[in-house]
Design a protein around this motif. Structure first.
Motif, PDB file in Angstrom:
ATOM      1  N   ASN A 181      13.333  53.674  11.257  1.00 56.28           N
ATOM      2  CA  ASN A 181      13.776  52.759  12.303  1.00 56.28           C
ATOM      3  C   ASN A 181      13.513  53.326  13.695  1.00 56.28           C
ATOM      4  O   ASN A 181      13.174  52.586  14.624  1.00 56.28           O
ATOM      5  N   GLU A 182      13.648  54.644  13.844  1.00 55.07           N
ATOM      6  CA  GLU A 182      13.360  55.268  15.131  1.00 55.07           C
ATOM      7  C   GLU A 182      11.876  55.167  15.468  1.00 55.07           C
ATOM      8  O   GLU A 182      11.502  54.950  16.630  1.00 55.07           O
ATOM      9  N   ILE A 183      11.015  55.322  14.465  1.00 55.32           N
ATOM     10  CA  ILE A 183       9.578  55.178  14.707  1.00 55.32           C
ATOM     11  C   ILE A 183       9.249  53.741  15.091  1.00 55.32           C
ATOM     12  O   ILE A 183       8.457  53.479  16.001  1.00 55.32           O
ATOM     13  N   GLY A 184       9.884  52.787  14.410  1.00 59.21           N
ATOM     14  CA  GLY A 184       9.662  51.387  14.746  1.00 59.21           C
ATOM     15  C   GLY A 184      10.095  51.052  16.155  1.00 59.21           C
ATOM     16  O   GLY A 184       9.537  50.142  16.785  1.00 59.21           O
ATOM     17  N   ALA A 185      11.085  51.778  16.678  1.00 54.86           N
ATOM     18  CA  ALA A 185      11.600  51.522  18.024  1.00 54.86           C
ATOM     19  C   ALA A 185      10.792  52.212  19.113  1.00 54.86           C
ATOM     20  O   ALA A 185      11.034  51.988  20.303  1.00 54.86           O
ATOM     21  N   LEU A 186       9.821  53.042  18.729  1.00 58.83           N
ATOM     22  CA  LEU A 186       8.985  53.693  19.729  1.00 58.83           C
ATOM     23  C   LEU A 186       8.141  52.647  20.465  1.00 58.83           C
ATOM     24  O   LEU A 186       7.849  51.579  19.924  1.00 58.83           O
ATOM     25  N   PRO A 187       7.733  52.922  21.683  1.00 57.57           N
ATOM     26  CA  PRO A 187       6.872  51.972  22.408  1.00 57.57           C
ATOM     27  C   PRO A 187       5.584  51.715  21.632  1.00 57.57           C
ATOM     28  O   PRO A 187       5.059  52.623  20.975  1.00 57.57           O
ATOM     29  N   PRO A 188       5.055  50.489  21.673  1.00 60.84           N
ATOM     30  CA  PRO A 188       3.828  50.168  20.922  1.00 60.84           C
ATOM     31  C   PRO A 188       2.646  51.070  21.269  1.00 60.84           C
ATOM     32  O   PRO A 188       1.758  51.264  20.441  1.00 60.84           O
ATOM     33  N   ASP A 189       2.641  51.634  22.483  1.00 59.74           N
ATOM     34  CA  ASP A 189       1.511  52.474  22.872  1.00 59.74           C
ATOM     35  C   ASP A 189       1.741  53.955  22.562  1.00 59.74           C
ATOM     36  O   ASP A 189       0.960  54.815  22.983  1.00 59.74           O
ATOM     37  N   PRO A 191       1.351  57.358  20.845  1.00 57.35           N
ATOM     38  CA  PRO A 191       0.117  57.801  20.186  1.00 57.35           C
ATOM     39  C   PRO A 191       0.197  57.928  18.669  1.00 57.35           C
ATOM     40  O   PRO A 191      -0.842  57.938  17.998  1.00 57.35           O
ATOM     41  N   LEU A 192       1.400  58.026  18.099  1.00 61.43           N
ATOM     42  CA  LEU A 192       1.527  58.238  16.658  1.00 61.43           C
ATOM     43  C   LEU A 192       2.141  57.051  15.927  1.00 61.43           C
ATOM     44  O   LEU A 192       2.091  56.993  14.698  1.00 61.43           O
ATOM     45  N   ARG A 193       2.728  56.113  16.656  1.00 67.38           N
ATOM     46  CA  ARG A 193       3.519  55.060  16.027  1.00 67.38           C
ATOM     47  C   ARG A 193       2.696  54.213  15.049  1.00 67.38           C
ATOM     48  O   ARG A 193       3.080  54.034  13.888  1.00 67.38           O
TER      49      ARG A 193
END
Length: 315
Positions: A181-189, A191-193
């Motif tokens: 869920n934390e990865i999903g909440a990262l900004p779309p840009d 570099p790793l998401r």
């Protein structure tokens, strides 16, 4: 979850994250007895390395030559000893090579072993006399004696911070779901998401394709579904937005191309899961499979044998 899908995910995960920082070898064979190490890492020279800071604690692990051995279930004493045995074989091989080349081998040249376990019992920690280093490392990282070059990482004990995110992704149950869920909440840009979510998409597909799914696997697949749907929608929207700037038709094509690439990655993942590897013959049928609806393709790959697949979709 069967060990094979998780192994494949963990190895791909390390390769994706660590490649900008150094050379990553997956399933490296060890001479002598037939054994292999999961992930071997050798950092690039400083001037060639990417940004290790984005990986937080994992980036710190990857500042020196090392071996990663991730486990899906709680590691046992025998598994720890087996990992250490492989580490010492690597050390001995490196020493022999340096002796042949008549070059010195320093302690810092020897790879360190990082054993990553979703949980670690107090019995394990005490039995191996593994100690924390609170002045330099977060809770959950335990070091054996200095010359043993081994550390045990109890993922469930790591603090829930950005620094530990990419290691908590390899946890289990609520720890892993929180990290997802934390990865999903990262900004779309970020570099790793996108790459991390694409790897999770492949993992979800292999979970759903497995015949025996336990409760934790089912919960993980359900947790991934809305997140991965969001990723697909973002990919399509991104393609369309680019089309506003570059021409609507081109933008739509880009969006469709992203979807096609995702489907190709899923088909390749399932072929690898079914047959162990993708040779030239299997690779040759992927383009034809892309022309069928996803549900039909899943049925083909799960039900047909290799020979039946090649007979039906081969040239």
């Amino acid at each position: 979850m069967t060990r094979l899908p998780y192994d494949r995910f963990a190895k791909d995960y390390f390769k994706e994250l660590l490649t900008p920082l150094g050379e990553v070898k997956i399933s490296q064979d060890i001479s002598g007895e037939v054994r292999e190490i999961d992930v071997s890492f050798t950092p690039y020279p400083p001037e060639q390395r990417g940004d290790a800071g984005v990986l937080g604690l994992l980036g710190l692990f990857a500042t020196t030559p090392c071996i990663f051995e991730p486990f899906r279930n709680a590691v046992s004493p025998n598994q720890i000893r087996s990992c250490m045995s492989k580490l010492f074989d690597i050390h001995a091989s490196l020493l022999r090579r340096r002796q042949r080349d008549k070059s010195p081998l320093e302690e810092d040249d020897l790879p360190r072993l990082w054993i990553l376990s979703p949980t670690v019992s107090e019995t394990i920690v005490n039995g191996f006399k593994a100690d924390p280093d609170a002045d330099n490392w977060p809770t959950g990282v335990y070091f054996l004696g200095e010359y043993l070059k081994t550390a045990i990482v109890a993922i469930h004990q790591l603090p829930r911070t950005q620094e530990t995110l990419w290691l908590r992704m390899l946890g289990k149950g609520t720890v892993q779901i929180q990290a997802i869920n934390e990865i999903g909440a990262l900004p779309p840009d970020h570099p790793l998401r996108s790459n991390a979510l694409l790897l999770l998409s492949n993992l979800q597909f292999t979970i759903q394709a497995s015949q025996n799914i336990d409760r934790e696997d089912r919960e993980l697949a359900m947790e991934l579904s809305p997140l991965l749907l969001k990723l697909r929608e973002e990919a399509i929207v991104q393609g369309v937005l680019q089309g506003v700037q570059q021409g609507l038709q081109q933008g739509l094509q880009q969006g469709l191309q992203l979807i096609r690439e995702e489907r190709r990655a899923t088909i390749e993942n399932l072929l690898q899961f079914r047959f162990g590897s993708i040779d030239e013959e299997l690779s040759g049928i992927i383009d034809r499979l892309l022309n069928f609806p996803t549900q039909e393709v899943t049925g083909f790959l799960l039900q047909l044998s290799r020979e039946e697949l090649l007979a039906r979709f081969g040239s």
